[in-house]
Motif scaffolding. Sequence first.
Motif, mmCIF file in Angstrom:
data_model
loop_
_atom_site.group_PDB
_atom_site.id
_atom_site.type_symbol
_atom_site.label_atom_id
_atom_site.label_comp_id
_atom_site.label_asym_id
_atom_site.label_seq_id
_atom_site.Cartn_x
_atom_site.Cartn_y
_atom_site.Cartn_z
ATOM 1 N N ALA B 82 0.813 -1.139 0.033
ATOM 2 C CA ALA B 82 -0.105 -0.016 -0.016
ATOM 3 C C ALA B 82 0.886 1.200 -0.056
ATOM 4 C CB ALA B 82 -1.086 -0.065 1.383
ATOM 5 N N LEU B 83 2.060 1.486 0.836
ATOM 6 C CA LEU B 83 2.732 2.545 0.816
ATOM 7 C C LEU B 83 3.448 2.792 -0.466
ATOM 8 C CD1 LEU B 83 4.162 1.951 4.241
ATOM 9 C CD2 LEU B 83 2.951 3.848 3.707
ATOM 10 N N HIS B 84 3.900 1.522 -0.977
ATOM 11 C CA HIS B 84 4.603 1.613 -2.467
ATOM 12 C C HIS B 84 3.740 1.796 -3.272
ATOM 13 C CE1 HIS B 84 7.798 0.643 -4.835
ATOM 14 N NE2 HIS B 84 7.121 -0.193 -5.819
ATOM 15 N N ARG B 85 2.784 1.481 -3.420
ATOM 16 C CA ARG B 85 1.622 1.377 -4.821
ATOM 17 C C ARG B 85 0.730 2.670 -4.613
ATOM 18 N NH1 ARG B 85 1.503 -0.434 -8.955
ATOM 19 N NH2 ARG B 85 -0.826 -0.860 -8.970
ATOM 20 N N TYR B 86 0.125 2.907 -3.595
ATOM 21 C CA TYR B 86 -1.105 3.596 -3.476
ATOM 22 C C TYR B 86 -0.628 5.136 -3.038
ATOM 23 C CZ TYR B 86 -3.405 -0.866 -3.730
ATOM 24 O OH TYR B 86 -4.030 -2.241 -4.336
#
Lengths: 286, 255
Positions: B82-86
């Motif tokens: 989530a931290l990486h993609r969103y």
Amino acid sequence: MMRSIKQQPFRAAVLVLVWGWLLFLVLAPNMLVVGASVMTRNPSTFISLPLNLDAYRQLFNPLYLDVFLHSLYMAALTTLICLLIGYPFAWALSRVEKRRQMLLIFLLIVPFWTNSLVRTYALKLILATNGLLNSALMSLGVIDEPAQLLYTEGAVIVGLVYLLLPFMILPLYSVFEDLRQDVLLASHDLGAGRLATFKNVVVPLTLPGVLAGVMLVLLPAMGLFFVPDILGGSRNLLVGNVIKNQFLDARNWPFGAAASIVLTLTMALLMFAHRLSKRRLGEEGA
Amino acid sequence: MRWLSRSYLTLVYLLLYVPIVVLVVFSFNDSRTGYSWGGLSLRWYDSLFNNHAMVQAMWNSLWLALTAATVSTIIGALTALALHRYRFRGKRVLNGMLFVVMMSPEIVLAISLLGLFLLLGLKLGYVSLLLAHVTFCLPFVVITVMARLSGFDERLPEAARDLGASDFTMTRTVLIPVIMPALMAGWLLGFTLSMDDVVVSTFVSGPSYEILPLRIYSMVRVGLKPEVNALGTLLLVFSLVMLMLSQWILSRSKQ
């Protein structure tokens, strides 16, 4: 561009889970501690109204103030010893050829993966009255009768240093890794001696590592209550022991919470100093 | 200069390892007193495995570590993804909370969770231990996975999406295989952290679920117990295997 929950059910599920966990098990409990610290002690419900600052006032009770200051002193001494051992160690380590370095780092992490309680206990085997160190010193003729090593302030500090040294070395090692040889050569070419280079180049460039190490050592050194329990006897308590006693034995939540907030504030202060040193370094480098 | 730094390194490593070596050697010591050498023996290992409560605590710890590592790996991996993609609101807050968990003294985490559990009326035991252990393992998994994701070619997930894969399918078929080594390393680290934890467990465990570190704690507080040498040696070997496994997985994935 925001897509709706319907279009991205996976994303929504992930975010709900992650946020839910952190809000419920990190934010809420921490808020609770802050709240508890300004409430009144209650034997049946642990805490109750009215709100007051008694717990914080109690921190300045000479009895506890002594414990806090003594704990801070032991933690500071532990940190200083770790720094004195760790700084040259990290420097030397960063100079070892790469292949061997991997092995040495591995050997440094092994203790981190090993049970700290068991390692503290191992120190007891060595420091006990009829333990290995005393027997060794006696057979060498250094002392005539066993010295009291266990249950002393020294034993607690040895224990803390032993457990926390890798946490000082690792951040220091990473800043020494980044310290480029040509910077040192440049300083030398500009006419600086060894001492001047160390003071004006090496120390400022490694300062963020020092502060990170201090942060990783100083705070646990106030909290690891099992070290004095095993090595220190009743007179060498840490803040951690006080917090533990207040929560588990005396059932005085407000006071235990206030003590832990003091720890948290110390952490915040150190983190702030760390950021500041990094930022200053960044500005000077730019 | 060179030999000086060499001997200094050696000296510090010696100091770090002497207590561990002493512990291992003494675990095979036949002597009752635990200080003097009384010949080679496996009696402490024997008495360890004949101690019913001890064996029970061992199983409890293993089960707790197994489940805590698994849950924290799943949640940690999802958090890292989530931290990486969103992009989402409060991303910095989320990051900050993870950082706080990792940096704050264990004892602060411990009392805050104890407070929560008691106010909620949750019985202290397996569930409270699991929730607490997952929480302190979480940041370590997130960091391990994030490190893996940061060196990853962003065009791959884009390509998968362009080919019509849903977010879930893309994650399953593209991202999960990429972060697999980090997941395994994070799981092993979580497992070890959980097996070794004393501070948090002291607060959030109850009499219904005794775990190994607390059992050791109550044994070593008073005097010396030779069984602890044997147990410590076993734990040491166990941790070493875990660590080597994790290093092996990470180094193999780099090639």
